[in-house]
Design a protein around this motif. Sequence first.
Motif, PDB file in Angstrom:
ATOM      1  N   PRO A   1       0.609  -1.529   0.167  1.00  0.00           N
ATOM      2  CA  PRO A   1      -0.229   0.036  -0.016  1.00  0.00           C
ATOM      3  C   PRO A   1       0.559   1.559  -0.028  1.00  0.00           C
ATOM      4  O   PRO A   1       1.688   1.494   0.833  1.00  0.00           O
ATOM      5  N   ASN A   2       0.580   2.030  -0.610  1.00  0.00           N
ATOM      6  CA  ASN A   2       1.211   3.965  -0.965  1.00  0.00           C
ATOM      7  C   ASN A   2       0.996   4.110   0.308  1.00  0.00           C
ATOM      8  O   ASN A   2      -0.231   4.801   1.058  1.00  0.00           O
ATOM      9  N   PRO A   3       1.541   4.582   1.184  1.00  0.00           N
ATOM     10  CA  PRO A   3       1.252   5.182   2.343  1.00  0.00           C
ATOM     11  C   PRO A   3       0.825   6.817   2.599  1.00  0.00           C
ATOM     12  O   PRO A   3       0.581   7.231   3.421  1.00  0.00           O
ATOM     13  N   HIS A   4       0.870   7.315   1.129  1.00  0.00           N
ATOM     14  CA  HIS A   4       0.810   7.905   0.886  1.00  0.00           C
ATOM     15  C   HIS A   4      -0.320   8.732   0.936  1.00  0.00           C
ATOM     16  O   HIS A   4      -1.059   9.289   1.543  1.00  0.00           O
ATOM     17  N   LEU A   5      -1.364   7.617   0.615  1.00  0.00           N
ATOM     18  CA  LEU A   5      -3.106   7.746   0.323  1.00  0.00           C
ATOM     19  C   LEU A   5      -3.793   7.990   2.024  1.00  0.00           C
ATOM     20  O   LEU A   5      -4.530   8.341   2.424  1.00  0.00           O
ATOM     21  N   GLN A   6      -2.695   7.384   2.730  1.00  0.00           N
ATOM     22  CA  GLN A   6      -3.200   7.386   4.244  1.00  0.00           C
ATOM     23  C   GLN A   6      -2.651   8.818   4.542  1.00  0.00           C
ATOM     24  O   GLN A   6      -3.435   9.277   5.234  1.00  0.00           O
ATOM     25  N   LEU A   7      -1.842   9.319   4.449  1.00  0.00           N
ATOM     26  CA  LEU A   7      -1.410  10.250   4.486  1.00  0.00           C
ATOM     27  C   LEU A   7      -2.444  11.393   4.550  1.00  0.00           C
ATOM     28  O   LEU A   7      -2.908  12.090   4.730  1.00  0.00           O
ATOM     29  N   ASP A   8      -3.008  11.341   2.445  1.00  0.00           N
ATOM     30  CA  ASP A   8      -4.271  12.191   2.173  1.00  0.00           C
ATOM     31  C   ASP A   8      -3.927  13.635   2.629  1.00  0.00           C
ATOM     32  O   ASP A   8      -4.644  14.300   3.161  1.00  0.00           O
TER      33      ASP A   8
END
Length: 775
Positions: free
Chosen positions: A606-613
């Motif tokens: 999973p891309n961590p940037h998606l969690q940061l949003d």
Amino acid sequence: MSHSLFAGPWRGGSLKWLAFYRPVLDAPVWFLLAVLSLTAVLGVRFYSEPRLSVGTRVDRAIVAPRTVEVTDRSETEKARREASRAAVKVYDYDPLVDAQVRDRLDDLLTEGDQIVATAGKLPYLNPGILTSEAQQYLRAMPQAGWRRLKQLAFSPGTPLAETLPTLDRQILASLSNRREGGELDNLIVAIERSRLAYGQALSRLRTAPIVFQDRLLGLTPAQWQDVADQARLVTRRLLAIGIVPKLDPELREKGITAQLPANFDILQRRIATDLVLSVLTPNLRVDPLQTLREAEQSVQNVEDIRIKIQKGQVLLDKGDTVTPRWFAILDQLDLTQRGINWPELGLLAVIQIVAFSTFLGIDKRLGRACLCKRDYLLTLVVALGTAIIGVIIGNSWGWGGFLPFIAAGLLLGNFYGSLRGSVALLALAVPFWYGLALPPAIFWPVLAGGLVAAVQVGRLRSREEMAFLGVLAAAVQGGVYALLNLVFPAGYDWRELLIHTGEMFGGGLVCSIVALGASPYLERLFDVVTPVRLSELANPNQPLLKRLATEAPGTFQHTLFVANLAEAAARCLGDNADLVRTGTLYHDIGKMVRPRYFIENQMGLPNPHLQLDDPWRSAAVIRDHVTDGLKLARRHGLPQVIQSFIPEHQGTIRIAYFHHQACEEVGAENIRDEDFTYPGPTPQSRETGLVMLADACEAALRSLKDVTEPEAVAMVQRILAARWREGQLKDSDLKEEELPLIAKTFVKVWKEQNHQRIRYPAACTGQTEFQPARR
């Protein structure tokens, strides 16, 4: 002095040549420091130089200022030299020589015994019939004379007998008296038998050692036996006493003759003497170490020769010449008028100004990367170290071979390249030669060794190669010294020349070892990157590179491809390819801190940037890989020039993806550019500029599929042109006309790494359809 001062009149006018020395004015403090410090060191011999010197004439009578006893150094040295020459040589006994001498003598005597035995006994007839002298004469008589004598013995009364020599008549009379009863026939047979044996002995004698030829058969067997016994006895005595090498042959012969018995006749003495002389070999050899100790002890036992000088005594009259002996005496009385020789010091300073100015002017024209202040300081440290060691060795020990030109050549050539190192060494050599008053036989060999080291070291990539170069430079130093002394003889014998040549070689070897030991410390202390250090830093086993390969494998693969692109471009443009490759390997080490935030390391996760949003936070994470990389580089002691690749490869580029996201969320007018751009600076060198371009093209080149080479080149050129328009390369010294060549080089490397692969049948791959074979 500003640059504008040189912009006009210094170029193209009558003062154009002055621009060559512009670097002197750019760094006046360092230049002045170098001249003053090196003059202070190299001018030591001018600090207390006597006005009176050997060979000058005094302009007034010199009178002793006080009553004193002084050492007559000239006479003392003369007495010590005499004592050294007169010192007894110490010899070492070699028992193997004794055995060899005895064996050779036994071989000679055995051959002599065989020849004497072949000749037969003497007398071979009753001496009452013929004397021993007559018998010896008969067996050696020529065949014609013997036939005539036999004929006369059987025909007495022939008038011819009256014309014979006295001994022949006596022999004839003795034989004639034995005609009756067949006795004469028996005598003739005995004489014939003896003559035959004598003839056989003569034949053997022709191939015998020269010591026997034409003389041995002049002895009776008894006389020969006495000679053989005495030869053995005398040889044993002389070997027991000891035979020294290079003994006068006449003295050796007299020593042998004196030990022979008095009853020996001349022939016995001659044969015995020649036998012993032919086998005698020195069984004593000089022990150099003990002889040297003996000579040193003899010299130490010589006390100083002192002379008493009365106050008011006239030492030298007006017009007298100062001899070495009187100079030493005057110097002890402080009458040589010692003081600082300011003209000579000034001349030494002028020589250094010209030499160093020339070096700086040449350095300015050697290439793009001129020396900075830190480099000047390091060069000065090497020069001062060389000068200090040279002064100590030259004034205290006099070991010319240990003058550290090879060390200076290795260090300067390794730090700044072969050309700059050679020029710097030559600039140091001229004042060094003048200040230390080096003789040509010392100066030229050490300079040759230093230049060989400086010229060759720039091509090396390991400490081991530098060590072998040190051996080569030392061999050149020793070889040039030997050659100069052969062409221009200095009065040495072969032994002294070999010793001095060995000293020059050994001194050069020691200097190279010193340079090898000092190099890593100087590199660290002055933050210098050398080809050897770059090679060491590029080793995949370096801790940071091993961590990068383990913790961020995608980034590591990206780094390798970028390094290949940038290195190829650097080689094509003539830039420092070693520096480019090493700097590229470390340019993205900051991504190890948070590797999953970079797409090349996500590998399907999973891309961590998606969690940061949050595009602002994502951009900050991406931007922080530069600052994180600098922290890691400083913590691991990477050179500053390698650290510069970390921020400069990104320059002030915008983080476009997250900038676009932010614009969609709040609008472009509400966004600060500094939140979505790298902190910079932009590339400050051609090497970091090439890495920026390679980094920009890497992802695009990897994504290319089924495109022609012109299409790939066009795409890369568009990326490079964009970086140029953005002003990212304005401080890098790269030129716009070089961009097409860079693009072609990048595509060439991409093609080499993405060549077509052979498609194997399914039977070979174990699969149901053809697939590319993987290596």
